[in-house]
Design an enzyme around this catalytic site. Structure first.
Site, PDB file in Angstrom:
ATOM      1  N   GLY A 176       1.566  41.920  52.349  1.00 33.87           N
ATOM      2  CA  GLY A 176       0.251  41.302  52.381  1.00 33.87           C
ATOM      3  C   GLY A 176      -0.397  41.262  53.745  1.00 33.87           C
ATOM      4  O   GLY A 176      -1.475  40.683  53.897  1.00 33.87           O
ATOM      5  N   SER A 202       9.453  51.402  50.529  1.00 32.77           N
ATOM      6  CA  SER A 202       8.573  51.902  49.477  1.00 32.77           C
ATOM      7  C   SER A 202       7.364  52.612  50.058  1.00 32.77           C
ATOM      8  O   SER A 202       7.006  52.424  51.213  1.00 32.77           O
ATOM      9  CB  SER A 202       8.108  50.744  48.591  1.00 32.77           C
ATOM     10  OG  SER A 202       7.379  49.804  49.369  1.00 32.77           O
ATOM     11  N   ALA A 204       3.180  53.100  49.610  1.00 28.92           N
ATOM     12  CA  ALA A 204       2.095  52.212  49.216  1.00 28.92           C
ATOM     13  C   ALA A 204       1.669  52.503  47.781  1.00 28.92           C
ATOM     14  O   ALA A 204       1.670  53.650  47.337  1.00 28.92           O
ATOM     15  CB  ALA A 204       0.909  52.383  50.147  1.00 28.92           C
ATOM     16  N   THR A 206      -0.958  49.929  46.347  1.00 27.73           N
ATOM     17  CA  THR A 206      -2.325  49.421  46.483  1.00 27.73           C
ATOM     18  C   THR A 206      -2.680  49.106  47.938  1.00 27.73           C
ATOM     19  O   THR A 206      -3.786  48.676  48.205  1.00 27.73           O
ATOM     20  CB  THR A 206      -2.515  48.153  45.636  1.00 27.73           C
ATOM     21  OG1 THR A 206      -1.608  47.143  46.088  1.00 27.73           O
ATOM     22  CG2 THR A 206      -2.263  48.430  44.168  1.00 27.73           C
ATOM     23  N   SER A 207      -1.770  49.316  48.882  1.00 31.40           N
ATOM     24  CA  SER A 207      -2.035  49.022  50.294  1.00 31.40           C
ATOM     25  C   SER A 207      -2.326  50.314  51.062  1.00 31.40           C
ATOM     26  O   SER A 207      -2.103  51.411  50.541  1.00 31.40           O
ATOM     27  CB  SER A 207      -0.829  48.304  50.915  1.00 31.40           C
ATOM     28  OG  SER A 207       0.298  49.154  50.897  1.00 31.40           O
ATOM     29  N   THR A 211       5.992  51.332  54.387  1.00 28.70           N
ATOM     30  CA  THR A 211       6.863  51.757  55.483  1.00 28.70           C
ATOM     31  C   THR A 211       7.252  53.223  55.346  1.00 28.70           C
ATOM     32  O   THR A 211       7.300  53.966  56.335  1.00 28.70           O
ATOM     33  CB  THR A 211       8.118  50.874  55.536  1.00 28.70           C
ATOM     34  OG1 THR A 211       7.735  49.535  55.837  1.00 28.70           O
ATOM     35  CG2 THR A 211       9.085  51.355  56.603  1.00 28.70           C
ATOM     36  N   ASP A 264       1.423  37.519  39.950  1.00 35.83           N
ATOM     37  CA  ASP A 264       2.136  36.830  41.027  1.00 35.83           C
ATOM     38  C   ASP A 264       3.258  36.019  40.403  1.00 35.83           C
ATOM     39  O   ASP A 264       3.013  35.000  39.767  1.00 35.83           O
ATOM     40  CB  ASP A 264       1.165  35.924  41.791  1.00 35.83           C
ATOM     41  CG  ASP A 264       1.843  35.234  42.974  1.00 35.83           C
ATOM     42  OD1 ASP A 264       2.911  35.705  43.390  1.00 35.83           O
ATOM     43  OD2 ASP A 264       1.285  34.239  43.468  1.00 35.83           O
ATOM     44  N   SER A 272      13.003  41.851  42.329  1.00 31.88           N
ATOM     45  CA  SER A 272      12.668  43.140  42.932  1.00 31.88           C
ATOM     46  C   SER A 272      13.351  43.301  44.279  1.00 31.88           C
ATOM     47  O   SER A 272      14.011  44.313  44.549  1.00 31.88           O
ATOM     48  CB  SER A 272      11.148  43.252  43.086  1.00 31.88           C
ATOM     49  OG  SER A 272      10.783  44.383  43.850  1.00 31.88           O
ATOM     50  N   LYS A 296      -0.168  37.640  51.280  1.00 32.47           N
ATOM     51  CA  LYS A 296       0.409  37.552  49.941  1.00 32.47           C
ATOM     52  C   LYS A 296       0.878  36.132  49.652  1.00 32.47           C
ATOM     53  O   LYS A 296       0.683  35.602  48.554  1.00 32.47           O
ATOM     54  CB  LYS A 296       1.567  38.536  49.808  1.00 32.47           C
ATOM     55  CG  LYS A 296       2.068  38.721  48.395  1.00 32.47           C
ATOM     56  CD  LYS A 296       3.025  39.901  48.329  1.00 32.47           C
ATOM     57  CE  LYS A 296       3.401  40.234  46.908  1.00 32.47           C
ATOM     58  NZ  LYS A 296       4.291  41.423  46.835  1.00 32.47           N
TER      59      LYS A 296
END
Length: 501
Positions: A176, A202, A204, A206-207, A211, A264, A272, A296
């Site tokens: 976030g 992971s 992206a 939706t960002s 990384t 959320d 996860s 977030k």
């Protein structure tokens, strides 16, 4: 009448959702009563998949004796041109009754979650059914026992790495916060200290960058388990894409549904994170939770609740979990987007005079925390982390990691840029994390690695009228114009408070 059709590649990317395309006047469609959105089983030799049907109108691009498969369906089935697949109705998903029970508020046991996870991986559940399950589990609808059960079901469905009882350190950020790319720096420092830190990350969804997207700018990240182990045994650490590994594979399916719905759930987030940490063989995990109004995690009470669940379930899973609460008021570093974030990472590792100090400080906090865990002595790790960074040992280790993963490369600059300037003089007191991330995405990030945002002004800065606030970077003029139009329509991303002289 035969139940087989000639298989052809549709060359349509539907991400992880297998899709099959059939002509509406196809004899199998008519005989079996297949219609749009029907779930269809396709057998090819020893392999089979369940796919969602899309119907092509008569006279369209598909012949009546053909079935076209999406990219994911073609790959999962292992199809080749000329193959013929057998089509039938799949058996009803065994998890349907479990999903219905959870939707009505019943508690699920470990075996129930295991069935849901297995049906998810076999693509027996439609997107609607999977969305119903995740919605029924959202908010506070998973208690601690159920969260552990879901975590174990996700863990047991995939592979695990075994490091033969050695101490394995790991870190995770709940996300976030744009630009908060501490992981490559932390891995380099911790590995330089002689610790094992096999970091899977992971891409992206939706960002503007995950990384793995940022690391991929500098080195290959698509390593399998054997290659990952070889890298870590050689240099002590890695930063690779978790999607190339079969570690907690159901998580990617869940995330695909959760993100568009903006769900959320404390329980799902904990499952996860911890299932992946357990799968990679971590023994000690430091979890960073940035807290801020547009992060977030938006309040300290929410952080406390999430932290308590992470600690409790981690303990049940045999993981030593430590929490780190950090400031989530605004972006970290200057870059937002894969190449721009990679440039920040390298500036810190190379000890450049213009390196973003906030990114350096956060990375030292996290690396120091992990070194404290490793030594069992609290308070000395940060100084040791700083010494490893300042001496150049961390930079050298990072280059070793990149070389072991396939070779280092420098980030490339974007050819198209536009400055967004301050409309008046005043104080920059807030930056909306979500809007600034949206602008970076519209510029092309993360698909275009060079695209994103470079912050020219930071929180707390006093700015003059006409001074650059941030610069949009794009690979093409079209993408730049698209992002610029949105940015100019949303000046609230960086509101300037006028200061009385």
């Amino acid at each position: 009448m035969t139940q087989t059709l000639s298989l052809v590649p549709a060359r349509i990317d539907t991400y992880r959702q297998p899709v099959v395309y059939m002509a509406e006047d196809c004899h199998i469609c008519r005989a079996e009563g297949f219609a749009a959105q029907t779930r269809v089983r396709i057998d090819l030799g020893e392999r089979w998949i369940v796919a969602t049907l899309n119907v092509v109108a008569t006279g369209g691009w598909l012949k009546v004796d053909q079935a076209a498969l999406s990219v994911s369906a073609w790959s999962a089935l292992g199809a080749r041109p000329g193959d013929r697949g057998r089509f039938s109705h799949p058996e009803p998903a065994a998890s349907a009754t479990r999903i219905r029970a959870k939707a009505y508020g019943e508690r699920l046991a470990g075996r129930d979650f295991a069935v849901v996870v297995r049906d998810t991986l076999d693509n027996r559940l439609s997107e609607i059914e999977l969305a119903a399950f995740l919605t029924a589990c959202t908010g506070d609808r998973l208690d601690e026992v159920e969260t552990e059960a879901l975590t174990r079901a996700m863990l047991d469905a995939g592979d695990r790495l075994d490091w033969e009882g050695r101490r394995v350190l790991d870190k995770h950020c709940v996300g976030g916060l744009p630009g908060n790319r501490t992981t490559p720096i932390v891995v380099a420092i911790v590995a330089a200290a002689g610790e094992l830190i096999p970091k899977t990350s992971s891409r992206a969804i939706t960002s503007p960058a995950g990384t793995a997207d940022t690391m991929e700018v500098m080195a290959p990240v698509d390593l399998d388990a054997a290659a990952l182990r070889k890298v870590v045994e050689a240099v002590g650490g890695c930063v690779v894409w978790g999607g190339a590994l079969n570690l907690s594979p159901a998580d990617d399916h869940f995330i695909r549904i959760e993100r568009p719905l903006d769900l959320d759930s404390t329980g799902q987030l904990v499952a996860s994170v911890l299932s992946k940490k357990a799968a990679v063989g971590s023994s000690h995990v430091l979890i960073d939770m940035p807290v801020g109004p547009t992060a977030k995690v938006r309040s300290r009470s929410a952080a406390d609740a999430l932290g308590a669940r992470l600690l409790a379930v981690g303990r049940r899973m045999g993981l030593d979990v430590t929490l780190h609460i950090s400031d989530g008021a605004g972006p970290v570093g200057r870059g937002i987007g894969p190449a721009l974030e990679a440039a920040d990472v390298l500036a810190v590792l190379r000890r450049q005079a213009d390196a973003p100090m906030d990114l350096r400080s956060r990375a030292l906090d996290l690396a120091g925390g992990l070194l404290d865990i490793a030594s069992g002595v609290h308070g000395k790790g940060r100084a040791r982390a700083a010494a490893l960074l300042d001496s150049g040992a961390a930079e050298a280790k990072f280059m070793m990691i990149c070389a072991a993963q396939g070779g280092f490369r420098e980030p490339e600059a974007a050819p198209a840029r536009h400055e967004i300037i301050a409309p008046r003089a005043g104080m920059l007191e807030t930056i909306d994390n979500r809007i600034i991330a949206r602008i970076a995405k519209l510029a092309g990030a993360p698909r275009q690695k060079c695209a994103g945002i470079r912050l020219d002004s930071r929180l707390g800065d006093r700015v003059e009228a006409g001074q650059p606030l941030y610069t949009i970077h794009a690979a093409t003029r079209g993408e730049l114009a698209y992002a610029r139009a949105y940015a100019e329509a949303h000046p609230e991303v960086m509101p300037i408070r006028e200061v009385t002289p």
